[in-house]
Design a protein around this motif. Sequence first.
Motif, mmCIF file in Angstrom:
data_model
loop_
_atom_site.group_PDB
_atom_site.id
_atom_site.type_symbol
_atom_site.label_atom_id
_atom_site.label_comp_id
_atom_site.label_asym_id
_atom_site.label_seq_id
_atom_site.Cartn_x
_atom_site.Cartn_y
_atom_site.Cartn_z
ATOM 1 N N ARG A 63 38.048 41.019 40.059
ATOM 2 C CA ARG A 63 38.026 39.854 40.950
ATOM 3 C C ARG A 63 39.322 39.105 40.737
ATOM 4 N NH1 ARG A 63 33.765 34.729 40.183
ATOM 5 N NH2 ARG A 63 35.338 33.135 40.559
ATOM 6 N N ALA A 64 39.913 38.622 41.833
ATOM 7 C CA ALA A 64 41.196 37.939 41.758
ATOM 8 C C ALA A 64 41.057 36.644 40.959
ATOM 9 C CB ALA A 64 41.711 37.649 43.161
ATOM 10 N N MET A 65 42.153 36.249 40.330
ATOM 11 C CA MET A 65 42.142 35.065 39.478
ATOM 12 C C MET A 65 42.311 33.790 40.306
ATOM 13 S SD MET A 65 41.670 36.227 36.400
ATOM 14 C CE MET A 65 41.983 34.762 35.426
ATOM 15 N N ALA A 66 41.627 32.740 39.851
ATOM 16 C CA ALA A 66 41.746 31.420 40.469
ATOM 17 C C ALA A 66 42.699 30.571 39.626
ATOM 18 C CB ALA A 66 40.373 30.764 40.497
ATOM 19 N N PRO A 67 43.221 29.454 40.203
ATOM 20 C CA PRO A 67 43.091 29.032 41.589
ATOM 21 C C PRO A 67 44.115 29.735 42.482
ATOM 22 C CG PRO A 67 44.301 27.354 40.364
ATOM 23 C CD PRO A 67 43.967 28.460 39.407
ATOM 24 N N PRO A 68 43.954 29.616 43.828
ATOM 25 C CA PRO A 68 42.822 29.018 44.520
ATOM 26 C C PRO A 68 41.543 29.820 44.255
ATOM 27 C CG PRO A 68 44.192 30.190 46.075
ATOM 28 C CD PRO A 68 44.918 30.219 44.769
ATOM 29 N N TRP A 69 40.434 29.128 44.278
ATOM 30 C CA TRP A 69 39.157 29.724 43.939
ATOM 31 C C TRP A 69 38.872 30.919 44.835
ATOM 32 C CZ3 TRP A 69 37.740 29.171 39.457
ATOM 33 C CH2 TRP A 69 36.427 29.420 39.036
ATOM 34 N N THR A 70 38.409 31.985 44.278
ATOM 35 C CA THR A 70 38.156 33.209 45.038
ATOM 36 C C THR A 70 37.123 34.034 44.300
ATOM 37 O OG1 THR A 70 39.128 35.278 45.801
ATOM 38 C CG2 THR A 70 40.137 34.301 43.879
ATOM 39 N N ILE A 71 36.442 34.920 45.037
ATOM 40 C CA ILE A 71 35.518 35.838 44.370
ATOM 41 C C ILE A 71 35.842 37.276 44.728
ATOM 42 C CG2 ILE A 71 33.571 34.248 44.098
ATOM 43 C CD1 ILE A 71 32.469 35.391 46.741
ATOM 44 N N TRP A 72 36.865 37.478 45.576
ATOM 45 C CA TRP A 72 37.135 38.812 46.098
ATOM 46 C C TRP A 72 38.067 39.605 45.177
ATOM 47 C CZ3 TRP A 72 36.416 34.439 49.014
ATOM 48 C CH2 TRP A 72 35.313 34.468 49.888
ATOM 49 N N THR A 73 38.287 40.858 45.565
ATOM 50 C CA THR A 73 38.900 41.773 44.598
ATOM 51 C C THR A 73 40.422 41.706 44.521
ATOM 52 O OG1 THR A 73 38.767 44.035 43.769
ATOM 53 C CG2 THR A 73 39.187 43.811 46.114
ATOM 54 N N ASP A 74 40.980 41.773 43.348
ATOM 55 C CA ASP A 74 42.277 42.391 43.062
ATOM 56 C C ASP A 74 42.356 42.645 41.563
ATOM 57 O OD1 ASP A 74 43.821 40.283 41.778
ATOM 58 O OD2 ASP A 74 44.429 39.469 43.706
ATOM 59 N N GLN A 75 43.456 43.251 41.137
ATOM 60 C CA GLN A 75 43.478 43.814 39.779
ATOM 61 C C GLN A 75 44.147 42.936 38.739
ATOM 62 O OE1 GLN A 75 45.550 47.073 41.337
ATOM 63 N NE2 GLN A 75 43.742 48.346 41.683
ATOM 64 N N ASN A 76 44.541 41.708 39.114
ATOM 65 C CA ASN A 76 45.265 40.904 38.128
ATOM 66 C C ASN A 76 44.425 40.526 36.907
ATOM 67 O OD1 ASN A 76 47.628 40.582 40.079
ATOM 68 N ND2 ASN A 76 48.232 39.307 38.346
ATOM 69 N N ASP A 77 43.095 40.498 37.062
ATOM 70 C CA ASP A 77 42.282 40.162 35.888
ATOM 71 C C ASP A 77 42.362 41.251 34.825
ATOM 72 O OD1 ASP A 77 40.692 41.942 37.386
ATOM 73 O OD2 ASP A 77 38.816 40.880 37.009
#
Lengths: 187, 385
Positions: free
Chosen positions: B109-123
């Motif tokens: 899940r992409a890192m916040a902010p901005p707040w998000t719940i959708w996917t990417d690989q940065n976590d």
Amino acid sequence: MVEIRTHGRGGQGAVVASKILADAAFRVGKYAQSFPQFGVERRGAPVVAFTRIAESEEELPVRSNIYEPDHIVVLDPTLLSIPDTFAGLKEGGWVIVNTPELPENLDIPAKFRVATVDASEIAVKYGLGSKAQPIVNTAILGAFSRVLENVIPLSAILNSIPEEVPVKPDANQKACEEAYNMTRIRK
Amino acid sequence: MSIKKVLTGNHAVSYGAMASRVQVISAYPITPQTQVVELLSELVADGKLDAIFVNVESEHSAMSACISASAAGARAFTATSAQGLALMHEMLHWAAGARLPIVLADINRAMAPPWTIWTDQNDSLSQRDTGWMQIYVESNQEAFDSIILAYKVAEQVFLPCMVVLDAFVLSHTSEPIEIHDQEKIDEYLPPYRPMVTIEPGKPIGYGALAAPDTYMEFRYKMQRAMENAVEIFEKEGKLFGDMFGHSYDLVEPYMMDDAEYVIITVGAVTSTARVAIQELRKKGEKAGLLKFRVLRPFPFEKLRELLSGRKKVAVIDRNISFGHHGIFYQEVKSALYPLSNRPPVFGYIAGLGGRDITVSDVVDIYEDMKKRETLEEIIWKGVKL
């Protein structure tokens, strides 16, 4: 491959409807994938869910949203006025709507096929959800299998219901069957 | 007996953990991971899974509980996403440094902010250098299988392993998967046999002070363990195929035999890219696809072997290292550097924060790469400017 987009409002069961379609398709030997266009789900907000049904696994690897559906299922008639609902719908595609209206009374372009059923009334009759917020997903799928029996027969949907809807499976199956019989098709 | 069932990616992970006979689960719920631990807690409560479920107040504590359980000799499991994984960061180092074969499912899940719940690989990529192995999966079947495979490899090299899957695109997508026969899984993955365990009444120190005259050797041994893990991944991936019908490798070629132009993908977008490659092939293009599955340990040899002599390569990154490039792009480029006939590699950033990546996006990327004459290292696909 058949691509179906389900439009509903948070709380009506659009996401579960798309899961039942996938599970039912799998039960008749097809390969299927269903997924929500996931938002932060809120009761009443527009919700979209997708289902892909294919004859074999090899046909199905795409993992993007569905932009040109073969058919759409609409759980709330007020969504018919939102242009996004019809976006990309292929000519000849079915528009399956939960509404007390006859299909002829809806303002839907002639290039689409239309089926309606009063899924809300049927859901209330069987105690699914509340009168103000009926859960119409299993009922509308009765209408789906009525017009798209070749994609998924009613029996497969009825078999999937207890798997995907563990609460009141009998009432949900009855609602689905009743909707199947009550479906009206635009002439 | 094996069973076929329509399951979400999240539930495939839960059943993968159950099939691996995990003994301790500790987790804190976070969207989009929640269903993973919801189902596991139900399975434990219903007595279907003989494990201890430890409820905790944070992800930092979840990893701490897994570390303790693993040090005591138990097979430990957790799952998380985004900020939750970030909060574990300190303990991720601890798990790897203590050489504990914990398995963690990260729902990208992409890192916040901005707040998000959708996917990417940065976590998950922010945890690249913690000493965890990382597997990126393409389908729900692969998620299920990879949990089992992760334990099999981790318990041989004594390093923890992360199984990473895309938020929603896999986690909330239902598709048929095969739950393999439990007896065969037990044969493939025997019980964990730790080298050392902590036990009441037999006190030993774990992670004690290492002065400059010893610390470096610990690090050398971790690196050697990672290097050895390449071969073990290959061997165990093949054995998995022999036993269950689907083998796995660290990088997997698709239509690569005569490919001149290659696209590299990671995770669920690989499936979409397969269709793009099929379309390009129909038009007569010599297009190939390379699925990057295991980032750590890094598959240097295989990658070099598969990419050497190709005309051009494009890497699709669903992540970014700010001020540098896409992270898989960096990794591929650096791996190819020693080759004399290395192809030019182009880096594409796409799909951040869950933006959809379609078949036509992948075809566009292919065509864009093919026509470029000067090397571009960061090309944004689908960004609104």
